[in-house]
Design a protein around this motif. Structure first.
Motif, mmCIF file in Angstrom:
data_model
loop_
_atom_site.group_PDB
_atom_site.id
_atom_site.type_symbol
_atom_site.label_atom_id
_atom_site.label_comp_id
_atom_site.label_asym_id
_atom_site.label_seq_id
_atom_site.Cartn_x
_atom_site.Cartn_y
_atom_site.Cartn_z
ATOM 1 N N ARG A 27 41.270 -31.651 104.027
ATOM 2 C CA ARG A 27 41.174 -32.745 105.006
ATOM 3 C C ARG A 27 39.818 -32.623 105.698
ATOM 4 N N ASP A 28 39.449 -33.629 106.412
ATOM 5 C CA ASP A 28 38.209 -33.606 107.196
ATOM 6 C C ASP A 28 36.993 -33.274 106.340
ATOM 7 N N MET A 29 36.908 -33.912 105.182
ATOM 8 C CA MET A 29 35.747 -33.723 104.330
ATOM 9 C C MET A 29 34.639 -34.651 104.835
ATOM 10 N N PRO A 30 33.470 -34.109 105.138
ATOM 11 C CA PRO A 30 32.375 -34.957 105.627
ATOM 12 C C PRO A 30 32.076 -36.091 104.646
ATOM 13 N N CYS A 32 34.044 -38.470 103.635
ATOM 14 C CA CYS A 32 35.221 -39.051 102.986
ATOM 15 C C CYS A 32 35.860 -40.066 103.924
ATOM 16 N N SER A 34 38.382 -42.359 102.772
ATOM 17 C CA SER A 34 39.799 -42.437 102.433
ATOM 18 C C SER A 34 40.044 -41.754 101.092
ATOM 19 N N SER A 53 34.014 -42.688 99.684
ATOM 20 C CA SER A 53 33.119 -41.841 100.481
ATOM 21 C C SER A 53 31.954 -42.683 100.964
ATOM 22 N N SER A 58 27.845 -37.421 99.218
ATOM 23 C CA SER A 58 28.917 -36.830 100.038
ATOM 24 C C SER A 58 30.095 -36.421 99.170
ATOM 25 N N SER A 62 31.437 -32.589 98.622
ATOM 26 C CA SER A 62 32.796 -32.196 99.004
ATOM 27 C C SER A 62 33.427 -31.281 97.967
ATOM 28 N N SER A 67 37.789 -25.411 101.032
ATOM 29 C CA SER A 67 39.149 -25.969 101.002
ATOM 30 C C SER A 67 39.389 -26.765 99.724
#
Length: 99
Positions: A27-30, A32, A34, A53, A58, A62, A67
């Motif tokens: 989660r919280d991928m720079p 992203c 949706s 993205s 980006s 990711s 993660s």
């Protein structure tokens, strides 16, 4: 914006386990905007993933996040095949809120 639509086919009977990894993983991928994971109603082992993205760079960056690497390592044994269906250039829209 950059979009990617892909199809993952799980090993037989492992779709729910694979979808749980994809839904509960990174989660919280720079960059992203949706990521939607959906069951294929016509194939009990198939999942569709639609990502948006802010840029292709980006998205590529990711893939190197710890993660994301951990989710790949956990999910890889459950994946029979992966298919990139389309790269897109999203214009906008709306969709479901991730839970």
């Amino acid at each position: 914006m950059y979009g990617l639509i892909g199809k993952f086919t799980s090993t037989d009977g492992d779709r729910d386990s694979l979808s749980a990894i994809l839904l509960n993983g990174p989660r919280d991928m720079p960059g992203c905007l949706s990521c939607i994971v959906a069951n294929d109603p016509g194939d009990p082992n198939a999942l569709w993933i639609a990502e948006v993205s802010d840029s292709a760079d980006s998205h590529k960056a990711s893939l190197g996040l710890p993660s994301v690497q951990a989710a790949i390592k956990e999910g890889r044994p459950l994946i029979a095949s992966m298919q990139q269906v389309a790269e897109t250039a999203p214009l906008g829209g709306h969709g479901p809120t991730a839970t």
